[in-house]
Every structure is written in C-alpha cells, then in structure tokens.
Design an enzyme around this catalytic site. Structure first.
Site, PDB file in Angstrom:
ATOM      1  N   VAL A 156       0.669  -1.289   0.206  1.00 21.83           N
ATOM      2  CA  VAL A 156      -0.003  -0.150  -0.076  1.00 21.83           C
ATOM      3  C   VAL A 156       0.910   1.011   0.003  1.00 21.83           C
ATOM      4  CG1 VAL A 156      -1.969   1.236   1.253  1.00 21.83           C
ATOM      5  CG2 VAL A 156      -1.775  -1.323   1.198  1.00 21.83           C
ATOM      6  N   CYS A 157       1.559   1.371   1.163  1.00 21.14           N
ATOM      7  CA  CYS A 157       2.184   2.840   1.167  1.00 21.14           C
ATOM      8  C   CYS A 157       3.429   2.984   0.104  1.00 21.14           C
ATOM      9  CB  CYS A 157       2.721   2.907   2.711  1.00 21.14           C
ATOM     10  SG  CYS A 157       1.463   2.717   4.056  1.00 21.14           S
TER      11      CYS A 157
END
Length: 258
Positions: A156-157
């Site tokens: 995600v990040c």
C-alpha cells in the site's frame, strides 16, 4: 504443468475469444503472452547523489507490527539503514506518516532523531502520500527526479506512492529490504507490480554502491566502510577481518599453499 501445455491452453483461449476453433488459429493475430517492449526500450539509469531524494514513508512504530515478512530485529535494522543513507550521502530526506495519532503510531523515534530539521509531512487521511498536497509540493520543491524510497506497508504505502511517482515522471528505486508487509507472498506480488511499472526494486547495498560509484570518491571508502560496519555488518565485518589480518595476522601452516 509444462510450459508447452500452458502455451497451448493460452492459444486455445485466444482462439475461442476470437470466435475461431483451435484448428483455425491465425498466428499473425495472436495476442502476446508477454511483452518485450520494456526490455527493448530499456536504458540503464544510474543513481546520482546530486539528483536523488530519499523518502521514508510511514515507517511508524504501530505499523511496524504489521511487517511480518522479515525477522523483526533484522527489519528494524534495515529501516534504520535505509534512513541513514541520507546522512552518509548528504541527501535531502522527506519523512511522512499516516494518521500518526492513531494506532499507526509515530514515525520511528530513531529516524526522527536522525533528521530533526528535515520535513515531516503528517497526513491525516490520505492513504497514498502523493494525494497529499503538502507532501507532493515538498517533493517537487527539491527539483530532484530520482527517488529512493521504502515504507510500511509494501503493498500500500510503498506501491501506491511508487506508482504515482512513476506516473508523474520520476525515476524510482524501491529499497526492498526496508519495506515491510504481512507476508512474503504480499511482498513478492507488490514488488512485481512495481517492477512492471518501471520501479527499480533494489537492495540497500545496491543503492549505496550506485550512489558511491567508486571507493576513491567522497563519500567513498573512508566514509562508507564505517557506515557499512554499522548498517551492513556482513560487509563491515569483512573489512574488520582484513584489518585484523593486516594489523595482527600470522600465516598459519598450510595457508601459505592456498
């Protein structure tokens, strides 16, 4: 399953979609199972310390608990080593956090102490850091087009931001050792996704050597060997062994024949 079987199945599926039976398969209309365009247009881009910017993305004390794809002690050391790249090469560093007043927690204390004067963008909702205007403008303000990055979580990040940076025209080096997620499977599919978008998935040592280029440079051996001793001990201890042999070494019986 053999590759030939997979290929035959793929061709059968393509023929069926096109309304043809397998016996009427037309090679010139085949849909390629993979593309070589990435390799045909590939140009080796090297990291340049005057063009590089280091990002520390959501390496937060709460999110650290999610990183299950590495031994926890090893992973802690790897994220601190990632952050410390900025110190030894004097790179601009941008740190960012996601909802750091909640369970994600603050950025790792050790990293904050490394860079008390570098920008810290505290996002309060945006999952993808590039969606945050302050973060985006901070990155753009340095005018550097090579981004070295790592974060939690990898899928995600790190991935969302890396893909956004590529879309915005940046070259991206993702430190695979300093991004963490909940499983090895998730790490592998996420790194593959980024690589397909042209993100360079690299190791800490690869980044360091690319930035240094030559042990005679500055920073070079004088600066990097002590740094590696702290942050990449497998190489640091190699240097220790050599130093010990030179300073206090004695050839043992039998070694003189090697």
């Amino acid at each position: 399953m053999k590759f030939s079987s997979v290929l035959a199945f793929g061709l059968f599926s393509i023929s069926t979609i096109a309304g043809k039976s397998p016996g009427h398969y037309e090679p010139e209309r085949a849909i390629p199972l993979y593309s070589t365009s990435l390799y045909a247009t590939y140009k080796y881009e090297r990291l340049n310390k005057s063009e590089a910017l280091l990002l520390v993305v959501d390496i937060q004390e709460g999110l650290y608990q999610i990183a299950r794809d590495f031994d926890p002690t090893l992973y802690r050391d790897q994220v601190l080593a990632h952050a410390a790249i900025g110190k030894v090469f004097n790179l601009p560093v941008i740190m960012t956090t996601s909802a750091d007043q909640g369970p994600n927690g603050p950025l790792a204390k050790e990293i904050l102490e490394m860079y008390p004067d570098m920008p810290l963008v505290q996002r309060q909702g945006e999952v993808n850091a590039w969606d945050n205007e302050e973060f985006r403008k901070t990155v753009q303000s340095y005018g550097r087009k090579q981004i070295i990055m790592a974060g939690i979580t990898t899928d995600v990040c790190t991935t969302f931001l890396a893909l956004s940076l590529r879309d915005a025209g940046y070259s991206v080096w993702a430190n695979a050792e300093a991004s963490g997620t909940n499983s090895v499977l998730v790490r592998e599919i996420s790194n593959d996704r980024m690589a397909r978008a042209g993100v360079q998935i690299v190791s800490l040592f690869s980044i360091v050597c690319d930035l240094m280029r030559d042990w005679r440079n500055t920073p070079g051996a004088k600066e990097l060997i002590p740094w590696l001793n702290v942050y990449y001990p497998v190489w640091g201890w190699l240097a220790r062994t050599h130093a010990a042999a030179v300073n206090n070494g004695t050839i043992q019986p039998g070694e003189n024949t090697l």
